[in-house]
Design an enzyme around this catalytic site. Structure first.
Site, PDB file in Angstrom:
ATOM      1  N   CYS A 111      10.004  -1.705  -8.045  1.00  0.00           N
ATOM      2  CA  CYS A 111       9.362  -2.132  -7.412  1.00  0.00           C
ATOM      3  C   CYS A 111       7.749  -1.932  -7.761  1.00  0.00           C
ATOM      4  O   CYS A 111       7.142  -1.002  -7.369  1.00  0.00           O
ATOM      5  CB  CYS A 111       9.552  -2.021  -5.856  1.00  0.00           C
ATOM      6  SG  CYS A 111      11.358  -1.894  -5.412  1.00  0.00           S
ATOM      7  N   ALA A 113       4.515  -3.282  -9.011  1.00  0.00           N
ATOM      8  CA  ALA A 113       3.125  -3.845  -8.145  1.00  0.00           C
ATOM      9  C   ALA A 113       2.222  -2.803  -6.984  1.00  0.00           C
ATOM     10  O   ALA A 113       3.280  -2.314  -6.595  1.00  0.00           O
ATOM     11  CB  ALA A 113       3.357  -5.024  -7.823  1.00  0.00           C
ATOM     12  N   PRO A 114       1.045  -2.599  -7.666  1.00  0.00           N
ATOM     13  CA  PRO A 114       0.211  -3.393  -8.495  1.00  0.00           C
ATOM     14  C   PRO A 114       0.551  -2.825 -10.108  1.00  0.00           C
ATOM     15  O   PRO A 114      -0.079  -3.129 -10.841  1.00  0.00           O
ATOM     16  CB  PRO A 114      -0.961  -2.814  -8.334  1.00  0.00           C
ATOM     17  CG  PRO A 114      -1.222  -1.856  -7.367  1.00  0.00           C
ATOM     18  CD  PRO A 114       0.882  -1.850  -6.800  1.00  0.00           C
ATOM     19  N   CYS A 233       5.091   5.536   0.400  1.00  0.00           N
ATOM     20  CA  CYS A 233       3.245   6.152   1.180  1.00  0.00           C
ATOM     21  C   CYS A 233       4.404   6.156   2.566  1.00  0.00           C
ATOM     22  O   CYS A 233       3.324   5.595   3.740  1.00  0.00           O
ATOM     23  CB  CYS A 233       3.067   5.308   0.566  1.00  0.00           C
ATOM     24  SG  CYS A 233       3.425   3.626   0.896  1.00  0.00           S
TER      25      CYS A 233
END
Length: 475
Positions: A111, A113-114, A233
């Site tokens: 996963c 990006a960015p 996060c």
């Protein structure tokens, strides 16, 4: 501005004293960080070229990671455009550091990006082995691909696929897998104020279920004895301790690696999950007694305990002895295949311009685009690709035009002709300006204080600017 239900949940997780400190951390301006790209530079290499006098102090948990002061603007610098460093939130540097990718590894960033974690992983691989950087969102995947290019990474393939589809292509394949899972983003409330409007308990539940699926896919793609680093996060235990607890219940051939914690980091706590889940009977007493100690091996980064935002990290290791001795395990070395062998103009450019290209790989022509594809890649037929390795350039009628990606990978010692410009002229070059020169005609690698920036081509007494029009800007 924080959602009331969110605060009620945090209050159940922390002591009253810690809760007060947690709230107070939102009154303090967030910390900013950058990470030097070791493929191009480190602090010792950079400090004498620090034109903007950026004030830097080390991030303890990330090699080449540094805090910078709020008034500094390192993103508005030619060095940023040259891929010398990557702007990254300090806590977000921890997961890839714990992945511990090595040169020659086969690594998946599921996963991506960015691109912060992918570019950090790549910097430790030294452009060897294979990095698959995947992102399911097409728009975000384009940003990921641009960042891979900017950092001069040659061993990465960027895919735009679901985890389920990648599982069919890469079973039992990767040495290391990074799962920076989509989450409710509670840890980024200070950085992104709009995130508070999007938060809900329903979204927490949706994210936790999605994480179960992603982790199961990662487990299927991991090679014998391999490592998965799971990170979020968010503070939500359903997406942190809960995701790891549920994963271990489904996969008894995995264990949590007890890794060193840095000052300010705290351990995960299964009580958070048990306290906040709707159905507390989902954890039996026997499970609780066993997994409580295991979950303590995970890491939480709280903003009131260290200089960074909220993060969670778990390091998982596959332990199935039968899988480790699987007799027919091998990596498929099948090449994509070349559809056009007429590469004369590329070889003419190469002989005129390049001294050497210190990379292993295979040339692949996709329509009129030429790539150097890393070795060891299985057939990716049917997989959506944004970057197939190092983009070398484009065939235009009877000539070959080198790519910006190639320029950013190269350094002056790898080319026959380079031209170093100062910091102020570099800003003009990035904006698309040409400049006068008295040099022999041909392609030149333009560098700023030694860092590769792009291509120029001498015609007459002028250095023509080949900085991509879509990337030109005033900085």
């Amino acid at each position: 501005m924080l959602p009331n239900l969110f605060l009620e949940r945090i209050k159940k997780m922390l002591s009253s004293d810690e809760y007060d400190k947690f709230l107070a951390s939102y009154e303090i301006e967030r910390k900013h960080g950058l990470r030097f790209n070791s493929l191009k530079a480190d602090y010792d290499n950079f400090k004498d070229k620090n034109i903007d006098n950026i004030q830097l102090t080390e991030v303890p948990w990330a090699k080449n990671g540094y805090f910078y002061e709020n008034e500094d603007r390192p993103g508005k610098s030619p060095y940023h455009e040259a891929g010398v460093y990557y702007i990254q939130e300090p806590s977000a540097m921890a997961p890839a550091a714990y992945l511990d990718a090595k040169p020659g590894d086969y690594v998946l960033d599921l996963c991506s990006a960015p691109g912060g974690k992918s570019t950090q992983i790549a910097s430790t691989m030294n452009n060897t082995g294979l990095l698959i950087s995947n992102e399911i969102n097409t728009k975000r995947c384009k940003i990921l691909s641009e960042n891979i290019e900017r950092m001069g990474i040659a061993n990465a393939i960027v895919t735009n696929e679901s985890p389920e589809k990648l599982t069919k292509v890469f079973p039992v394949f990767f040495d290391k897998i990074m799962v920076d899972a989509p989450c409710s983003g509670e840890g980024m409330f200070k950085k992104n104020l709009n995130a508070t409007d999007e938060w809900s308990l329903e979204n927490v539940q949706i994210c936790s279920e999605r994480q179960d699926m992603i982790l199961d896919c990662a487990a299927q793609m991991l090679a014998p004895g391999g490592r998965i680093v799971f990170s979020t996060c968010t503070f939500a235990p359903e997406e942190n301790e809960g995701s790891i607890y549920r994963f271990l219940k489904r996969h008894n051939d995995f264990r949590i690696v007890d890794i060193d914690k840095y000052n300010g980091m705290s351990h995960g706590n299964l009580d958070y999950y048990k306290t906040l889940i709707t159905n507390s009977s989902i954890i039996s007493e026997d499970d609780y007694d066993f997994y409580k100690t295991e979950i303590q091996k995970t890491i939480r980064l709280w903003p009131h305990l260290l200089k960074g935002e909220g993060h969670f990290v778990a390091v998982l290791e596959q332990t199935n002895e039968k899988l480790q001795s699987k007799p027919n395990y091998q990596r498929n070395n099948k090449n994509f295949g070349n559809k056009n062998n007429n590469l004369e103009s590329y070889y003419n450019f190469f002989n005129d311009t390049i001294c050497k290209l210190p990379l292993d790989g295979k040339l692949e022509l996709f329509k009129d685009q030429l790539y150097l594809v890393p070795n060891g890649v299985p057939s990716l037929s049917g997989i959506k690709l944004l970057r197939r390795g190092l983009h070398l350039g484009t065939f235009l009628k009877n000539r070959f035009e080198p790519s910006h990606a190639l320029a950013l990978f190269l350094s002056s010692n790898l080319v026959k002709n380079s031209y170093d410009i100062d910091y102020d002229l570099a800003k003009k070059f990035i904006a698309g300006e040409t400049f006068p020169c008295d040099l022999k005609k041909g392609w030149y690698l333009i560098t700023v204080n030694g860092y590769s920036l792009g291509w120029g081509k001498v015609a007459g007494k002028t250095m023509k600017n080949h900085y991509p029009k879509g990337l030109r800007k005033n900085i």
